[in-house]
Design a protein around this motif. Structure first.
Motif, PDB file in Angstrom:
ATOM      1  N   GLU A 357       0.215  -0.294 -11.049  1.00 50.87           N
ATOM      2  CA  GLU A 357      -0.397  -1.341 -10.216  1.00 50.87           C
ATOM      3  C   GLU A 357       0.012  -1.277  -8.748  1.00 50.87           C
ATOM      4  O   GLU A 357      -0.572  -1.964  -7.917  1.00 50.87           O
ATOM      5  CB  GLU A 357      -0.002  -2.729 -10.762  1.00 50.87           C
ATOM      6  CG  GLU A 357      -0.134  -2.886 -12.274  1.00 50.87           C
ATOM      7  CD  GLU A 357      -1.568  -2.718 -12.733  1.00 50.87           C
ATOM      8  OE1 GLU A 357      -2.479  -3.097 -11.969  1.00 50.87           O
ATOM      9  OE2 GLU A 357      -1.778  -2.188 -13.843  1.00 50.87           O
ATOM     10  N   ILE A 358       1.016  -0.468  -8.422  1.00 48.94           N
ATOM     11  CA  ILE A 358       1.565  -0.470  -7.061  1.00 48.94           C
ATOM     12  C   ILE A 358       0.506  -0.123  -6.018  1.00 48.94           C
ATOM     13  O   ILE A 358       0.430  -0.737  -4.953  1.00 48.94           O
ATOM     14  CB  ILE A 358       2.743   0.511  -6.966  1.00 48.94           C
ATOM     15  CG1 ILE A 358       3.914   0.003  -7.811  1.00 48.94           C
ATOM     16  CG2 ILE A 358       3.196   0.694  -5.511  1.00 48.94           C
ATOM     17  CD1 ILE A 358       5.073   0.973  -7.905  1.00 48.94           C
ATOM     18  N   GLY A 359      -0.330   0.854  -6.302  1.00 50.60           N
ATOM     19  CA  GLY A 359      -1.311   1.314  -5.333  1.00 50.60           C
ATOM     20  C   GLY A 359      -2.271   0.234  -4.872  1.00 50.60           C
ATOM     21  O   GLY A 359      -2.713   0.228  -3.712  1.00 50.60           O
ATOM     22  N   TYR A 360      -2.610  -0.709  -5.755  1.00 52.51           N
ATOM     23  CA  TYR A 360      -3.565  -1.762  -5.410  1.00 52.51           C
ATOM     24  C   TYR A 360      -3.032  -2.709  -4.332  1.00 52.51           C
ATOM     25  O   TYR A 360      -3.819  -3.429  -3.704  1.00 52.51           O
ATOM     26  CB  TYR A 360      -3.934  -2.567  -6.654  1.00 52.51           C
ATOM     27  CG  TYR A 360      -4.780  -1.797  -7.638  1.00 52.51           C
ATOM     28  CD1 TYR A 360      -6.102  -1.458  -7.344  1.00 52.51           C
ATOM     29  CD2 TYR A 360      -4.254  -1.395  -8.869  1.00 52.51           C
ATOM     30  CE1 TYR A 360      -6.879  -0.742  -8.247  1.00 52.51           C
ATOM     31  CE2 TYR A 360      -5.021  -0.686  -9.785  1.00 52.51           C
ATOM     32  CZ  TYR A 360      -6.334  -0.358  -9.470  1.00 52.51           C
ATOM     33  OH  TYR A 360      -7.101   0.344 -10.367  1.00 52.51           O
ATOM     34  N   LEU A 361      -1.726  -2.725  -4.111  1.00 54.29           N
ATOM     35  CA  LEU A 361      -1.166  -3.572  -3.061  1.00 54.29           C
ATOM     36  C   LEU A 361      -1.519  -3.061  -1.673  1.00 54.29           C
ATOM     37  O   LEU A 361      -1.504  -3.813  -0.701  1.00 54.29           O
ATOM     38  CB  LEU A 361       0.364  -3.636  -3.196  1.00 54.29           C
ATOM     39  CG  LEU A 361       0.923  -4.290  -4.460  1.00 54.29           C
ATOM     40  CD1 LEU A 361       2.437  -4.126  -4.490  1.00 54.29           C
ATOM     41  CD2 LEU A 361       0.533  -5.761  -4.512  1.00 54.29           C
ATOM     42  N   PHE A 362      -1.860  -1.772  -1.572  1.00 55.72           N
ATOM     43  CA  PHE A 362      -2.076  -1.153  -0.272  1.00 55.72           C
ATOM     44  C   PHE A 362      -3.513  -0.689  -0.035  1.00 55.72           C
ATOM     45  O   PHE A 362      -3.921  -0.529   1.112  1.00 55.72           O
ATOM     46  CB  PHE A 362      -1.149   0.061  -0.103  1.00 55.72           C
ATOM     47  CG  PHE A 362       0.306  -0.288  -0.204  1.00 55.72           C
ATOM     48  CD1 PHE A 362       1.016  -0.673   0.917  1.00 55.72           C
ATOM     49  CD2 PHE A 362       0.969  -0.252  -1.415  1.00 55.72           C
ATOM     50  CE1 PHE A 362       2.361  -0.993   0.836  1.00 55.72           C
ATOM     51  CE2 PHE A 362       2.313  -0.570  -1.510  1.00 55.72           C
ATOM     52  CZ  PHE A 362       3.007  -0.945  -0.382  1.00 55.72           C
ATOM     53  N   THR A 363      -4.260  -0.446  -1.083  1.00 53.50           N
ATOM     54  CA  THR A 363      -5.599   0.109  -0.901  1.00 53.50           C
ATOM     55  C   THR A 363      -6.467  -0.186  -2.117  1.00 53.50           C
ATOM     56  O   THR A 363      -5.951  -0.452  -3.212  1.00 53.50           O
ATOM     57  CB  THR A 363      -5.520   1.635  -0.681  1.00 53.50           C
ATOM     58  OG1 THR A 363      -6.822   2.164  -0.451  1.00 53.50           O
ATOM     59  CG2 THR A 363      -4.896   2.336  -1.881  1.00 53.50           C
ATOM     60  N   SER A 364      -7.771  -0.123  -1.907  1.00 52.31           N
ATOM     61  CA  SER A 364      -8.717  -0.263  -3.005  1.00 52.31           C
ATOM     62  C   SER A 364      -9.341   1.083  -3.372  1.00 52.31           C
ATOM     63  O   SER A 364     -10.201   1.153  -4.256  1.00 52.31           O
ATOM     64  CB  SER A 364      -9.825  -1.265  -2.614  1.00 52.31           C
ATOM     65  OG  SER A 364     -10.418  -0.898  -1.384  1.00 52.31           O
ATOM     66  N   ASP A 365      -8.930   2.148  -2.691  1.00 53.54           N
ATOM     67  CA  ASP A 365      -9.428   3.487  -2.974  1.00 53.54           C
ATOM     68  C   ASP A 365      -8.841   3.957  -4.313  1.00 53.54           C
ATOM     69  O   ASP A 365      -7.641   4.142  -4.450  1.00 53.54           O
ATOM     70  CB  ASP A 365      -9.016   4.441  -1.842  1.00 53.54           C
ATOM     71  CG  ASP A 365      -9.678   5.804  -1.958  1.00 53.54           C
ATOM     72  OD1 ASP A 365      -9.519   6.445  -3.020  1.00 53.54           O
ATOM     73  OD2 ASP A 365     -10.347   6.238  -1.002  1.00 53.54           O
ATOM     74  N   GLN A 366      -9.703   4.185  -5.298  1.00 48.36           N
ATOM     75  CA  GLN A 366      -9.244   4.479  -6.655  1.00 48.36           C
ATOM     76  C   GLN A 366      -8.508   5.809  -6.744  1.00 48.36           C
ATOM     77  O   GLN A 366      -7.554   5.957  -7.519  1.00 48.36           O
ATOM     78  CB  GLN A 366     -10.423   4.473  -7.628  1.00 48.36           C
ATOM     79  CG  GLN A 366     -10.016   4.442  -9.096  1.00 48.36           C
ATOM     80  CD  GLN A 366      -9.176   3.221  -9.452  1.00 48.36           C
ATOM     81  OE1 GLN A 366      -9.480   2.101  -9.058  1.00 48.36           O
ATOM     82  NE2 GLN A 366      -8.081   3.444 -10.188  1.00 48.36           N
ATOM     83  N   ASP A 367      -8.934   6.801  -5.942  1.00 48.96           N
ATOM     84  CA  ASP A 367      -8.263   8.100  -5.973  1.00 48.96           C
ATOM     85  C   ASP A 367      -6.813   7.977  -5.505  1.00 48.96           C
ATOM     86  O   ASP A 367      -5.905   8.579  -6.091  1.00 48.96           O
ATOM     87  CB  ASP A 367      -9.008   9.099  -5.073  1.00 48.96           C
ATOM     88  CG  ASP A 367     -10.359   9.482  -5.642  1.00 48.96           C
ATOM     89  OD1 ASP A 367     -10.524   9.395  -6.879  1.00 48.96           O
ATOM     90  OD2 ASP A 367     -11.256   9.866  -4.857  1.00 48.96           O
ATOM     91  N   VAL A 368      -6.605   7.190  -4.474  1.00 47.50           N
ATOM     92  CA  VAL A 368      -5.250   6.981  -3.962  1.00 47.50           C
ATOM     93  C   VAL A 368      -4.413   6.228  -4.995  1.00 47.50           C
ATOM     94  O   VAL A 368      -3.265   6.575  -5.264  1.00 47.50           O
ATOM     95  CB  VAL A 368      -5.278   6.205  -2.622  1.00 47.50           C
ATOM     96  CG1 VAL A 368      -3.856   5.891  -2.159  1.00 47.50           C
ATOM     97  CG2 VAL A 368      -6.015   6.997  -1.557  1.00 47.50           C
ATOM     98  N   VAL A 369      -5.009   5.194  -5.604  1.00 49.11           N
ATOM     99  CA  VAL A 369      -4.305   4.404  -6.621  1.00 49.11           C
ATOM    100  C   VAL A 369      -3.885   5.280  -7.793  1.00 49.11           C
ATOM    101  O   VAL A 369      -2.759   5.165  -8.296  1.00 49.11           O
ATOM    102  CB  VAL A 369      -5.195   3.239  -7.111  1.00 49.11           C
ATOM    103  CG1 VAL A 369      -4.563   2.561  -8.323  1.00 49.11           C
ATOM    104  CG2 VAL A 369      -5.405   2.229  -5.999  1.00 49.11           C
TER     105      VAL A 369
END
Length: 480
Positions: A357-369
Motif C-alpha cells: 500500500e505504500i506506493g498509493y501514498l505518493f502516486t496513483s500510477d499503477q506501474d509505480v505502485v
C-alpha cells in the motif's frame, strides 16, 4: 557451617537484587537523558522531512513526469548540497556538545557563528549545481524531458539551500545544550503550514511546480525565522553573547573539522543519490526513478526518527567527553543502541505488513505502485538497518572521529555497495531490486566496520583529546 553458608547465600541474593535495581535505575536515568534530546530531534526531523514528502506527494498527483523530475532533483541536487551542509554542520554539534559538557558555554555562540561563515561560503560555491542542473542531468545520461523539468525545479530550490545553513546549525547548537524542543515545535507548525499552503497553491489554485516548491520554501523559512527570534531575544543567555568578530578567528580548525564532517555524511547521503541515478538508466526510467525515490523517501522518513537517536548519541557522547566521564560514555552507547533497534523492529514489521500500500501514498500510477510493492521486503530490511547505523554515526560525531568514518563510508558504499548494485542491476534480471540489494550490502558492511571502530575505541584517550582541543580553542570570557 550450614548457617554461615545460608547467610552468605542471603547476602549474595540481596547484593544481586540491589545490583539489578541499581542497573534499572541507571538505564532509566540514561533513557531519560537520551529522550530529552531524541524526542525533539525526532519530531523536528520527521516533520522537516515531511515537508519534502508532502511536496513530492502533491507533485506526484499532478503528473508522473513532474514526480520523476522532482525525485531526481531532490535525490541528487538537494541531497548533494544538503549532505554537504548537514555534514559540515555536524562540526557545530561536536564542538558545541563538548563545550557544553566542559562548561565553556560562551564558546558555543562563537562556534555557531564560525559555522555560519564556513557554510555560507560553501553553499555559494555550490550554486552552479542548481543553475546548470538541466545540462548536468543530460550529461549524466538522464532523459532530456525529465532533465528540462528538473532544471526548473532546481532554480526554485536555491533559497532552500541557504535556509539549510541556518536551520541545521542552530538546531545542532540548541540540541547540544538540551534546548531543541523549540525547534521541534517550530517544525511541527511549519509542517502544518506546508500542508495548508500545498493544498491552497497546488490543489486549489493549480499553480503546479511553483506552488509546490513555493510552499516548501516558505514553510522552511518559518523555522529559520523562529530560531533567530528565540536566539536573539534571550533564549540562550549563557551561550549567546551576540555577534562577535571572534567568529572570524581560528576558522581553519573549524574548516578542517567541518570538511571531514561534510565528507563523512556526504558520502553517506550521496550513496542513495548515485543509486537513484543508476535507476535512471534502467528500463522504463520514469517508473524506476519514481518507485526507487518513493522507497528511499519512505526509508528516509523512518531514518529521521533514528537520526533523533543519532543526535542523542552525539550529544551524550560529546557532553560526557567534555565532562571527562568515559564510563558514562560506554553505558550510554549500549542504552541508545538498544532503544533505537526497538524502533527499527517496529518499522520493519509495519513495512512487511503494508508494503503493497505504500506506493498509493505518493502516486496513483499503477506501474509505480507495483514496483514499490516489489521492493517492500528490501525496504523493510533497510528500515531495520536504519535503526543501527545512525546511532553508530552519532557516537563517532560526538567523539570527533568524522575523518575515520569518512574512510569507512567511502569503502563500504563506493567500493562495495555501488559495484554490487551495478552488477546485480545490469547483469541479472533484478534491475532496480539489484540496485537496492547493493545499497543494503553497503549499509550492512558500514555497520560492521563502525561497530568494530567503536568497540576498539579507548574512551579514556578520547577524553584527554577532547580536553586538549577545547582548551586550545578557548577564549577567555570578556567581562567588560
Amino acid at each position: 557451617m550450614a548457617e554461615e553458608e545460608s547467610r552468605l547465600e542471603e547476602r549474595l541474593i540481596v547484593n544481586e537484587e540491589e545490583g539489578d535495581e541499581d542497573l534499572k535505575k541507571r538505564v532509566w536515568e540514561e533513557t531519560k537523558k537520551i529522550w530529552r534530546v531524541a524526542f525533539p530531534g525526532i519530531l523536528a526531523r520527521a516533520t522537516n522531512f515531511g515537508n519534502i514528502i508532502i511536496t513530492q506527494a502533491v507533485i506526484g498527483h499532478v503528473s508522473a513526469l513532474d514526480l520523476a523530475a522532482f525525485a531526481l532533483v531532490q535525490s541528487l541536487t538537494v541531497r548533494f548540497v544538503n549532505g554537504i551542509v548537514l555534514g559540515m554542520s555536524s562540526a557545530t554539534e561536536t564542538l558545541c556538545g563538548q563545550a557544553f559538557g566542559a562548561g565553556q558555554h560562551h564558546m558555543m555562540g562563537i562556534y555557531l557563528q564560525r559555522s555560519w561563515i564556513v557554510n555560507l561560503i560553501t553553499v555559494t560555491i555550490l550554486l552552479p549545481i542548481f543553475i546548470f542542473a538541466g545540462p548536468i542531468f543530460v550529461a549524466l545520461g538522464q532523459e532530456k524531458e525529465i532533465a528540462n523539468v528538473s532544471e526548473i525545479i532546481s532554480l526554485w530550490l536555491i533559497p532552500l539551500s541557504y535556509c539549510f545553513v541556518f536551520s541545521l546549525t542552530i538546531q545542532m547548537y540548541l540540541q547540544a545544550q538540551l534546548k531543541n524542543m523549540i525547534v521541534a515545535w517550530l517544525s511541527v507548525i511549519s509542517f502544518l503550514v506546508q500542508i495548508f499552503l500545498s493544498w491552497l497553491l497546488v490543489i486549489k489554485l493549480e499553480l503546479g511546480i511553483p506552488g509546490a516548491i513555493g510552499s516548501l520554501i516558505l514553510s522552511n523559512f518559518f523555522i529559520v525565522l523562529g530560531e533567530f527570534v528565540y536566539l536573539l531575544f534571550g533564549g540562550c543567555p549563557l551561550s549567546w553573547k551576540g555577534f562577535t568578530w571572534d567568529a572570524f578567528s581560528q576558522l581553519w580548525p573549524v574548516i578542517k573539522l567541518s570538511v571531514s564532517s561534510g565528507v563523512m555524511l556526504c558520502l553517506e547521503l550521496w550513496y542513495n543519490s548515485v543509486l537513484v541515478l543508476i535507476a535512471g538508466y534502467m528500463e522504463n526510467a520514469t517508473v524506476a526513478i519514481s518507485a526507487f525515490s518513493i522507497c528511499l523517501n519512505a526509508s528516509a522518513w523512518e531514518l529521521m526518527i533514528c537520526i533523533g537517536f543519532l543526535g542523542a548519541a552525539c550529544v551524550r557522547i560529546a557532553n560526557e567527553l567534555g565532562r571527562g566521564n568515559a564510563k558514562a560514555i560506554r553505558f550510554s552507547i549500549k542504552v541508545n543502541l538498544a532503544t533505537s533497534i526497538v524502533f527499527g523492529l517496529v518499522f520493519f514489521t509495519i513495512c512487511l505488513i503494508f508494503g503493497d500500500e505504500i506506493g498509493y501514498l505518493f502516486t496513483s500510477d499503477q506501474d509505480v505502485v507495483n514496483m514499490v510493492s516489489e521492493l517492500s521486503i528490501l525496504l523493510a530490511l533497510t528500515m531495520l538497518l536504519n535503526s543501527i547505523q545512525p546511532v553508530l554515526t552519532g557516537i563517532a560525531i560526538g567523539a570527533g572521529l568524522q575523518s575515520t568514518v569518512a574512510i569507512i563510508n567511502l569503502v563500504c558504499y563506493y567500493v562495495i555497495g555501488i559495484p554490487v548494485g551495478l552488477l546485480l542491476g545490469y547483469f541479472t534480471n533484478l534491475q532496480v531490486k539489484g540496485v537496492w540489494i547493493g545499497m543494503v550490502c553497503g549499509v550492512a558492511m558500514q555497520i560492521i566496520c563502525l561497530s568494530i571502530l567503536i568497540w576498539r575505541t579507548n574512551w579514556d584517550d578520547q577524553v584527554v583529546k577532547a580536553s586538549q582541543r577545547l582548551n586550545r580553542w578557548l577564549k577567555p570570557i570578556d567581562l567588560s
